[in-house]
Design a protein around this motif. Structure first.
Motif, PDB file in Angstrom:
ATOM      1  N   LEU A   1      39.946 -40.685 -74.295  1.00  0.00           N
ATOM      2  CA  LEU A   1      38.695 -41.038 -74.960  1.00  0.00           C
ATOM      3  C   LEU A   1      38.894 -42.359 -75.686  1.00  0.00           C
ATOM      4  N   VAL A   2      38.060 -43.321 -75.391  1.00  0.00           N
ATOM      5  CA  VAL A   2      38.169 -44.644 -76.000  1.00  0.00           C
ATOM      6  C   VAL A   2      36.887 -44.925 -76.762  1.00  0.00           C
ATOM      7  N   GLU A   3      37.039 -45.132 -78.077  1.00  0.00           N
ATOM      8  CA  GLU A   3      35.889 -45.395 -78.950  1.00  0.00           C
ATOM      9  C   GLU A   3      35.723 -46.886 -79.189  1.00  0.00           C
ATOM     10  N   SER A   4      34.510 -47.266 -79.509  1.00  0.00           N
ATOM     11  CA  SER A   4      34.216 -48.641 -79.906  1.00  0.00           C
ATOM     12  C   SER A   4      33.004 -48.638 -80.820  1.00  0.00           C
TER      13      SER A   4
ATOM     14  N   ARG B   1      26.394 -48.617 -84.194  1.00  0.00           N
ATOM     15  CA  ARG B   1      26.367 -47.739 -83.025  1.00  0.00           C
ATOM     16  C   ARG B   1      27.789 -47.545 -82.524  1.00  0.00           C
ATOM     17  N   LEU B   2      28.210 -46.296 -82.456  1.00  0.00           N
ATOM     18  CA  LEU B   2      29.523 -45.954 -81.916  1.00  0.00           C
ATOM     19  C   LEU B   2      29.375 -45.496 -80.475  1.00  0.00           C
ATOM     20  N   SER B   3      30.345 -45.867 -79.650  1.00  0.00           N
ATOM     21  CA  SER B   3      30.350 -45.430 -78.261  1.00  0.00           C
ATOM     22  C   SER B   3      31.720 -44.874 -77.914  1.00  0.00           C
ATOM     23  N   CYS B   4      31.735 -43.964 -76.967  1.00  0.00           N
ATOM     24  CA  CYS B   4      32.984 -43.344 -76.530  1.00  0.00           C
ATOM     25  C   CYS B   4      32.894 -43.095 -75.036  1.00  0.00           C
ATOM     26  N   ALA B   5      33.944 -43.490 -74.329  1.00  0.00           N
ATOM     27  CA  ALA B   5      33.995 -43.276 -72.889  1.00  0.00           C
ATOM     28  C   ALA B   5      35.178 -42.383 -72.558  1.00  0.00           C
TER      29      ALA B   5
ATOM     30  N   TRP C   1      40.698 -35.758 -78.070  1.00  0.00           N
ATOM     31  CA  TRP C   1      40.303 -36.602 -79.187  1.00  0.00           C
ATOM     32  C   TRP C   1      40.592 -38.057 -78.904  1.00  0.00           C
ATOM     33  N   GLY C   2      39.715 -38.916 -79.408  1.00  0.00           N
ATOM     34  CA  GLY C   2      39.993 -40.331 -79.400  1.00  0.00           C
ATOM     35  C   GLY C   2      40.888 -40.703 -80.557  1.00  0.00           C
ATOM     36  N   GLN C   3      41.254 -41.979 -80.631  1.00  0.00           N
ATOM     37  CA  GLN C   3      42.161 -42.435 -81.688  1.00  0.00           C
ATOM     38  C   GLN C   3      41.440 -42.704 -82.992  1.00  0.00           C
ATOM     39  N   GLY C   4      40.136 -42.799 -82.946  1.00  0.00           N
ATOM     40  CA  GLY C   4      39.364 -43.007 -84.163  1.00  0.00           C
ATOM     41  C   GLY C   4      38.966 -44.456 -84.346  1.00  0.00           C
ATOM     42  N   THR C   5      37.819 -44.639 -84.967  1.00  0.00           N
ATOM     43  CA  THR C   5      37.333 -45.978 -85.297  1.00  0.00           C
ATOM     44  C   THR C   5      36.825 -45.979 -86.730  1.00  0.00           C
ATOM     45  N   GLN C   6      37.189 -46.985 -87.479  1.00  0.00           N
ATOM     46  CA  GLN C   6      36.846 -47.040 -88.912  1.00  0.00           C
ATOM     47  C   GLN C   6      35.405 -47.498 -89.095  1.00  0.00           C
ATOM     48  N   VAL C   7      34.686 -46.766 -89.917  1.00  0.00           N
ATOM     49  CA  VAL C   7      33.350 -47.169 -90.359  1.00  0.00           C
ATOM     50  C   VAL C   7      33.404 -47.295 -91.878  1.00  0.00           C
TER      51      VAL C   7
END
Length: 121
Positions: A4-7, A19-23, A111-117
């Protein structure tokens, strides 16, 4: 396995939007739920929103009316549109998928690695 890759994370002022995206990729046979969780410093990881393959979604009370989750089953992607952001939304956001991998015998959580908001006041 499933990757899972978040952006889409970043820094925004209160009242703003992100807007968060995950593939999801890998040897995927099927994905049941996809969703977003978050973890703020010193707090437990909590569900933000999740969506079933058929489109049914549920949200944490704290984000209802502000966040919208969507999904593209053909592309195995999930997105989270976050509006009217508040400083208390600051956290690391994690993508989650309940998936059946080809050759496996059960559904598993990935789980993805996480993205900071970060939302500034």
């Amino acid at each position: 396995q499933v990757q899972l890759v978040e952006s889409g994370g970043g820094l925004v002022q209160a009242g703003g939007s992100l807007r968060l995206s995950c593939a999801a990729s890998g040897s995927i046979f099927s994905i049941n739920y996809m969703g977003w969780y978050r973890q703020a410093p010193g707090k437990q990881r909590e569900l933000v929103a999740r969506i079933a393959g058929g489109g049914g979604a549920n949200y944490a009370d704290s984000v209802k009316g502000r966040f919208t989750i969507s999904r593209d089953n053909a592309k195995n992607t999930v997105s989270l549109q976050m509006n009217s952001l508040k400083p208390e939304d600051t956290a690391v956001y994690y993508c989650n998928a309940d998936a059946w991998v080809r050759g496996s015998i059960s559904w598993m959580d990935y789980w993805g690695q996480g993205t900071q908001v970060t939302v500034s006041s």
